[in-house]
Design a protein around this motif. Structure first.
Motif, PDB file in Angstrom:
ATOM      1  N   GLN A  43       0.515  -1.149   0.430  1.00 52.87           N
ATOM      2  CA  GLN A  43      -0.511   0.110   0.459  1.00 52.87           C
ATOM      3  C   GLN A  43       0.915   1.114   0.455  1.00 52.87           C
ATOM      4  O   GLN A  43       0.657   2.289  -0.306  1.00 52.87           O
ATOM      5  CB  GLN A  43      -0.912   0.411   1.220  1.00 52.87           C
ATOM      6  N   THR A  44       1.984   1.107   0.074  1.00 49.27           N
ATOM      7  CA  THR A  44       3.086   2.321  -0.290  1.00 49.27           C
ATOM      8  C   THR A  44       2.955   3.241   0.847  1.00 49.27           C
ATOM      9  O   THR A  44       2.157   4.574   0.685  1.00 49.27           O
ATOM     10  CB  THR A  44       3.230   2.595  -1.723  1.00 49.27           C
ATOM     11  N   CYS A  45       2.493   3.081   2.560  1.00 51.13           N
ATOM     12  CA  CYS A  45       2.520   3.625   2.670  1.00 51.13           C
ATOM     13  C   CYS A  45       3.281   3.741   4.509  1.00 51.13           C
ATOM     14  O   CYS A  45       3.342   2.452   5.218  1.00 51.13           O
ATOM     15  CB  CYS A  45       1.245   3.205   4.104  1.00 51.13           C
ATOM     16  N   ALA A  46       4.118   4.818   4.170  1.00 53.10           N
ATOM     17  CA  ALA A  46       5.107   4.621   5.644  1.00 53.10           C
ATOM     18  C   ALA A  46       4.259   4.611   6.978  1.00 53.10           C
ATOM     19  O   ALA A  46       3.316   5.817   7.340  1.00 53.10           O
ATOM     20  CB  ALA A  46       6.410   5.653   5.698  1.00 53.10           C
ATOM     21  N   PHE A  47       4.199   4.024   7.454  1.00 56.61           N
ATOM     22  CA  PHE A  47       3.118   4.331   9.311  1.00 56.61           C
ATOM     23  C   PHE A  47       4.057   3.167  10.191  1.00 56.61           C
ATOM     24  O   PHE A  47       4.802   2.242   9.993  1.00 56.61           O
ATOM     25  CB  PHE A  47       1.851   4.081   8.791  1.00 56.61           C
ATOM     26  N   GLN A  48       3.907   4.343  11.423  1.00 56.17           N
ATOM     27  CA  GLN A  48       3.897   2.766  12.759  1.00 56.17           C
ATOM     28  C   GLN A  48       3.234   1.744  13.182  1.00 56.17           C
ATOM     29  O   GLN A  48       2.017   1.624  13.286  1.00 56.17           O
ATOM     30  CB  GLN A  48       3.979   3.638  13.975  1.00 56.17           C
ATOM     31  N   ASP A  49       3.148   1.255  12.029  1.00 57.84           N
ATOM     32  CA  ASP A  49       2.447  -0.573  12.710  1.00 57.84           C
ATOM     33  C   ASP A  49       2.639  -1.119  13.658  1.00 57.84           C
ATOM     34  O   ASP A  49       2.186  -1.795  14.196  1.00 57.84           O
ATOM     35  CB  ASP A  49       3.017  -1.543  11.416  1.00 57.84           C
ATOM     36  N   ILE A  50       3.821  -0.778  14.934  1.00 53.39           N
ATOM     37  CA  ILE A  50       4.559  -1.050  15.519  1.00 53.39           C
ATOM     38  C   ILE A  50       4.063  -0.235  16.533  1.00 53.39           C
ATOM     39  O   ILE A  50       4.422   0.533  16.923  1.00 53.39           O
ATOM     40  CB  ILE A  50       5.925  -1.896  16.237  1.00 53.39           C
ATOM     41  N   ASP A  51       2.565   0.110  17.108  1.00 50.30           N
ATOM     42  CA  ASP A  51       2.362   1.105  17.656  1.00 50.30           C
ATOM     43  C   ASP A  51       1.583   1.260  18.913  1.00 50.30           C
ATOM     44  O   ASP A  51       0.950   1.629  19.443  1.00 50.30           O
ATOM     45  CB  ASP A  51       0.526   1.096  16.863  1.00 50.30           C
ATOM     46  N   GLY A  52       2.408  -0.146  19.849  1.00 51.24           N
ATOM     47  CA  GLY A  52       2.256  -0.897  21.107  1.00 51.24           C
ATOM     48  C   GLY A  52       0.992  -0.993  22.235  1.00 51.24           C
ATOM     49  O   GLY A  52       0.600  -1.419  23.003  1.00 51.24           O
ATOM     50  N   GLN A  53       0.120  -1.230  20.739  1.00 46.77           N
ATOM     51  CA  GLN A  53      -1.225  -1.991  21.421  1.00 46.77           C
ATOM     52  C   GLN A  53      -1.368  -3.666  20.989  1.00 46.77           C
ATOM     53  O   GLN A  53      -2.163  -4.065  21.126  1.00 46.77           O
ATOM     54  CB  GLN A  53      -2.493  -1.562  20.363  1.00 46.77           C
ATOM     55  N   ASP A  54      -0.230  -4.231  20.358  1.00 43.11           N
ATOM     56  CA  ASP A  54      -0.030  -6.148  20.105  1.00 43.11           C
ATOM     57  C   ASP A  54      -0.326  -6.082  21.433  1.00 43.11           C
ATOM     58  O   ASP A  54      -1.288  -7.602  21.551  1.00 43.11           O
ATOM     59  CB  ASP A  54       1.240  -5.953  18.933  1.00 43.11           C
ATOM     60  N   GLN A  55      -0.014  -5.383  22.560  1.00 40.33           N
ATOM     61  CA  GLN A  55       0.135  -6.571  23.920  1.00 40.33           C
ATOM     62  C   GLN A  55      -0.794  -6.213  24.354  1.00 40.33           C
ATOM     63  O   GLN A  55      -1.218  -7.398  24.934  1.00 40.33           O
ATOM     64  CB  GLN A  55       1.177  -5.503  25.043  1.00 40.33           C
ATOM     65  N   MET A  56      -2.122  -5.675  23.683  1.00 44.00           N
ATOM     66  CA  MET A  56      -3.225  -5.523  24.608  1.00 44.00           C
ATOM     67  C   MET A  56      -4.116  -6.120  23.794  1.00 44.00           C
ATOM     68  O   MET A  56      -4.823  -6.654  24.137  1.00 44.00           O
ATOM     69  CB  MET A  56      -3.508  -3.871  24.614  1.00 44.00           C
ATOM     70  N   ALA A  57      -3.604  -6.876  22.481  1.00 47.39           N
ATOM     71  CA  ALA A  57      -4.280  -7.774  21.987  1.00 47.39           C
ATOM     72  C   ALA A  57      -4.520  -8.875  21.924  1.00 47.39           C
ATOM     73  O   ALA A  57      -3.730  -9.524  22.274  1.00 47.39           O
ATOM     74  CB  ALA A  57      -4.199  -7.007  20.637  1.00 47.39           C
ATOM     75  N   TYR A  58      -5.659  -9.846  20.758  1.00 49.20           N
ATOM     76  CA  TYR A  58      -5.729 -11.061  20.905  1.00 49.20           C
ATOM     77  C   TYR A  58      -5.077 -11.293  20.005  1.00 49.20           C
ATOM     78  O   TYR A  58      -5.931 -10.328  18.380  1.00 49.20           O
ATOM     79  CB  TYR A  58      -7.258 -11.713  21.083  1.00 49.20           C
ATOM     80  N   HIS A  59      -4.546 -12.269  18.549  1.00 45.82           N
ATOM     81  CA  HIS A  59      -3.928 -12.233  17.789  1.00 45.82           C
ATOM     82  C   HIS A  59      -4.442 -13.373  16.778  1.00 45.82           C
ATOM     83  O   HIS A  59      -4.638 -15.047  17.496  1.00 45.82           O
ATOM     84  CB  HIS A  59      -3.097 -12.019  17.278  1.00 45.82           C
ATOM     85  N   LEU A  60      -4.923 -13.349  16.458  1.00 37.80           N
ATOM     86  CA  LEU A  60      -5.996 -13.727  15.271  1.00 37.80           C
ATOM     87  C   LEU A  60      -5.465 -14.345  14.066  1.00 37.80           C
ATOM     88  O   LEU A  60      -4.625 -13.680  12.978  1.00 37.80           O
ATOM     89  CB  LEU A  60      -7.571 -14.146  14.671  1.00 37.80           C
ATOM     90  N   LEU A  61      -4.468 -15.767  13.975  1.00 37.06           N
ATOM     91  CA  LEU A  61      -4.336 -16.682  12.844  1.00 37.06           C
ATOM     92  C   LEU A  61      -3.975 -17.384  12.115  1.00 37.06           C
ATOM     93  O   LEU A  61      -4.732 -18.510  12.185  1.00 37.06           O
ATOM     94  CB  LEU A  61      -2.625 -16.964  14.037  1.00 37.06           C
TER      95      LEU A  61
END
Length: 159
Positions: A43-61
């Motif tokens: 998507q040619t989008c430079a953004f901060q993906d690692i945003d500090g919210q991963d630790q509060m999330a459940y991750h569906l894989l």
């Protein structure tokens, strides 16, 4: 070797939902790699993906039988990203698109929210071009559109 579309049609993904602390290093690397491949590079989008919210999330894989991560979302309890429970970072591997995996990913995400937090409203920040896709799951636009990292988005809620 089967063409990818036939392979995916008959393949069963293994769906796993984990809190951040239960992710293996390999799983964490794979999900960050997939998110970067799509949200940053494609998507040619430079953004901060690692945003500090991963630790509060459940991750569906969603893994293929070969162990490749093909689909992923982050799931949040109400009050973390929005007042409602939420689904974010919805992504399907470019190699596995156009075979209905996005629909299955969203079905699995909604079911996981229900299992984790009970049946309740779910809010998302959706890319505008996917509005009809999300509407097919009962989401409705909530408020005005906005730009996020240069991409038109809308808030949507499923009650």
């Amino acid at each position: 070797m089967l063409p990818l579309f036939l392979f995916l049609r008959f393949m069963t993904l293994t769906w796993t939902t984990k809190p951040f602390a239960a992710l293996t290093l390999t799983e964490l690397y794979a999900l960050l790699q997939l998110r970067s491949e799509v949200f940053v590079v494609e998507q040619t989008c430079a953004f901060q993906d690692i945003d500090g919210q991963d630790q509060m999330a459940y991750h569906l894989l969603g893994h293929s039988e070969a162990g490749e991560l093909l689909a992923y979302t982050r799931l949040f309890a109400a009050g973390i990203s929005y007042p409602e429970a939420s689904i974010g970072r919805v992504v399907v591997s470019p190699s596995a698109r156009r075979y209905g995996l996005g629909r299955e990913l969203l079905r699995q995400s909604i079911a996981a929210i229900d299992a984790l937090f009970g049946s309740q409203p779910i809010q998302i920040g959706a890319q505008l071009y996917l509005k009809e896709f999300y509407e097919s799951f009962g989401f409705q636009q909530h408020g005005e559109g906005y730009l996020e990292d240069g991409i038109p988005h809308i808030h949507m809620i499923r009650r």
